[in-house]
Motif scaffolding. Structure first.
Motif, mmCIF file in Angstrom:
data_model
loop_
_atom_site.group_PDB
_atom_site.id
_atom_site.type_symbol
_atom_site.label_atom_id
_atom_site.label_comp_id
_atom_site.label_asym_id
_atom_site.label_seq_id
_atom_site.Cartn_x
_atom_site.Cartn_y
_atom_site.Cartn_z
ATOM 1 N N MET A 1 57.552 42.644 -36.823
ATOM 2 C CA MET A 1 56.604 42.475 -37.548
ATOM 3 C C MET A 1 55.535 43.261 -36.697
ATOM 4 O O MET A 1 55.200 43.356 -35.723
ATOM 5 N N GLY A 2 54.757 44.098 -37.650
ATOM 6 C CA GLY A 2 53.683 45.185 -37.215
ATOM 7 C C GLY A 2 52.332 44.462 -36.827
ATOM 8 O O GLY A 2 52.288 43.191 -36.715
ATOM 9 N N ALA A 3 51.692 45.376 -36.373
ATOM 10 C CA ALA A 3 50.173 44.836 -36.119
ATOM 11 C C ALA A 3 49.690 44.132 -37.353
ATOM 12 O O ALA A 3 49.819 44.346 -38.368
ATOM 13 N N VAL A 4 49.058 42.832 -37.048
ATOM 14 C CA VAL A 4 48.570 41.939 -38.147
ATOM 15 C C VAL A 4 47.170 42.438 -38.511
ATOM 16 O O VAL A 4 46.150 42.627 -37.805
ATOM 17 N N ALA A 5 46.987 42.655 -40.033
ATOM 18 C CA ALA A 5 45.681 43.196 -40.535
ATOM 19 C C ALA A 5 45.024 42.029 -41.297
ATOM 20 O O ALA A 5 45.806 40.875 -41.391
ATOM 21 N N VAL A 6 43.929 41.964 -41.284
ATOM 22 C CA VAL A 6 42.752 41.105 -41.878
ATOM 23 C C VAL A 6 42.468 41.798 -43.177
ATOM 24 O O VAL A 6 41.677 42.702 -43.103
ATOM 25 N N ASP A 7 42.508 40.954 -44.361
ATOM 26 C CA ASP A 7 42.034 41.574 -45.551
ATOM 27 C C ASP A 7 40.740 41.216 -45.835
ATOM 28 O O ASP A 7 40.240 40.392 -45.139
ATOM 29 N N TRP A 116 39.178 47.104 -29.112
ATOM 30 C CA TRP A 116 40.338 46.578 -27.936
ATOM 31 C C TRP A 116 40.563 45.161 -28.423
ATOM 32 O O TRP A 116 39.901 44.490 -28.944
ATOM 33 N N HIS A 117 41.810 44.649 -28.288
ATOM 34 C CA HIS A 117 42.329 43.514 -28.375
ATOM 35 C C HIS A 117 43.324 43.034 -27.390
ATOM 36 O O HIS A 117 44.092 44.066 -26.924
ATOM 37 N N MET A 118 43.311 41.853 -26.854
ATOM 38 C CA MET A 118 44.288 41.428 -25.765
ATOM 39 C C MET A 118 45.662 41.450 -26.198
ATOM 40 O O MET A 118 46.596 41.530 -25.269
ATOM 41 N N SER A 119 46.200 41.373 -27.359
ATOM 42 C CA SER A 119 47.486 41.356 -27.839
ATOM 43 C C SER A 119 48.076 42.520 -28.570
ATOM 44 O O SER A 119 47.384 43.306 -29.339
ATOM 45 N N PRO A 120 49.199 42.937 -28.212
ATOM 46 C CA PRO A 120 49.788 44.180 -28.690
ATOM 47 C C PRO A 120 50.045 44.056 -29.961
ATOM 48 O O PRO A 120 50.488 44.863 -30.761
ATOM 49 N N ALA A 121 50.093 42.811 -30.660
ATOM 50 C CA ALA A 121 50.673 42.524 -32.212
ATOM 51 C C ALA A 121 49.330 42.629 -33.068
ATOM 52 O O ALA A 121 49.559 42.445 -34.249
ATOM 53 N N ALA A 122 48.130 42.597 -32.641
ATOM 54 C CA ALA A 122 47.049 42.557 -33.280
ATOM 55 C C ALA A 122 46.635 43.958 -33.667
ATOM 56 O O ALA A 122 46.782 45.243 -32.805
ATOM 57 N N VAL A 170 50.068 36.856 -33.377
ATOM 58 C CA VAL A 170 49.043 37.433 -32.422
ATOM 59 C C VAL A 170 49.206 37.067 -30.871
ATOM 60 O O VAL A 170 49.095 37.853 -29.983
ATOM 61 N N VAL A 171 49.115 35.503 -30.914
ATOM 62 C CA VAL A 171 48.920 35.091 -29.540
ATOM 63 C C VAL A 171 50.261 34.787 -28.681
ATOM 64 O O VAL A 171 50.280 35.320 -27.822
ATOM 65 N N VAL A 172 51.076 34.445 -29.611
ATOM 66 C CA VAL A 172 52.648 34.205 -28.972
ATOM 67 C C VAL A 172 53.099 35.659 -28.373
ATOM 68 O O VAL A 172 53.679 35.842 -27.258
ATOM 69 N N PRO A 173 53.091 36.894 -29.273
ATOM 70 C CA PRO A 173 53.344 37.961 -28.590
ATOM 71 C C PRO A 173 52.765 38.265 -27.432
ATOM 72 O O PRO A 173 53.204 39.264 -26.528
ATOM 73 N N ARG A 174 51.463 37.947 -27.158
ATOM 74 C CA ARG A 174 50.642 38.333 -26.049
ATOM 75 C C ARG A 174 51.339 37.763 -24.971
ATOM 76 O O ARG A 174 50.949 38.257 -23.794
ATOM 77 N N TRP A 175 52.015 36.487 -25.046
ATOM 78 C CA TRP A 175 52.525 36.023 -23.906
ATOM 79 C C TRP A 175 53.957 36.138 -23.487
ATOM 80 O O TRP A 175 54.683 35.454 -22.788
#
Length: 255
Positions: A1-7, A116-122, A170-175
């Protein structure tokens, strides 16, 4: 799953939620301070976050609002400075000023501007922070209602579903690099029973993949209405159905 976008539609709804949830939170804090709730004062404990008092909760949100505002306005993906410390006095005015500044920043900055964002998935864009602040406020508003002895106001199912999606994607991949996710191998299916959204989350020794739909075989399954899922995934009490391995389902809890 790539970076999560917000429509765009969801971004606007999340911006509205920041205003609504932020103002609701501020009014309830004023009522606590005025002695109009079951909580005697701002030193009352927050049952869902045992280490915090209401004052700590207000200070946390006020600091996060200023931190997020600085990130949104920086125009860069560079790591920001640490959040500020809350003041000793004038806490409610400080909270209100920080919320107003955050709302202006979220409304005035293009959602695709770098951030910047703390999660690599965001996605490293302002749009990710619109989403993050909406769900941050919703969860902590519920924390405050419980601390004040008020009934918990339900989160709109659409927003709650997106909040659950943010935790999973986003959050789970951060950890992923820390225990227990770092050494676990598990598959968990999560179902929102009122919005019919389904996710399959696969954890493989520090790698997290999230897919839409039910992939079939799973070590655990978590089912509940979206609002209850949001609470469960953030470690708050919730009415959910969990089958299979409890340790696998626990991997999905936001820290």
């Amino acid at each position: 799953m790539g970076a999560v976008a917000v429509d765009e539609r969801l971004r606007r709804r999340c911006t509205e939620a920041v205003v609504e949830e932020g103002e609701r939170f501020g009014v309830l804090v004023q009522e606590v301070e005025a002695g109009l709730t079951a909580a005697p004062d701002l030193q009352a404990p927050v049952p869902w976050v045992p280490d915090w008092t209401i004052r700590d909760l207000v200070g946390h949100l006020g600091a996060v609002h200023r931190w997020a505002t600085a990130i949104v306005r920086a125009g860069t993906t560079d790591r920001p400075a640490a959040p500020p410390r809350p003041p000793d006095g004038g806490l409610l005015d400080w909270y209100a000023a920080g919320l107003a500044d955050l709302v202006h920043a979220l409304r005035d900055t293009p959602p695709d501007a770098p951030a910047w964002h703390m999660s690599p998935a965001a996605e490293k864009t302002v749009g990710s922070w619109v989403r993050r602040q909406a769900h941050e406020l919703a969860v902590h508003r519920m924390d405050l209602e419980v601390a004040a002895g008020r009934p918990v106001t339900a989160v709109d199912p659409e927003l709650a579903e997106d909040g659950a999606d943010e935790v999973l994607g986003v959050v789970v991949p951060r950890w992923a690099h820390v225990e227990p996710v770092a050494s676990a191998t598990a598959a968990v299916v999560v179902r929102s029973t009122d919005t019919d959204r389904v996710w399959t989350v696969r954890v493989r020794r520090g790698e997290v993949e999230v897919h839409e739909g039910d992939a079939g075989a799973a070590d655990a399954r978590l089912e509940a209405p979206a609002g209850q899922l949001l609470r469960r995934l953030w470690g708050r009490p919730a009415e959910v159905a969990v089958t299979g391995d409890p340790a696998a389902e626990a991997l999905l809890r936001g820290r």
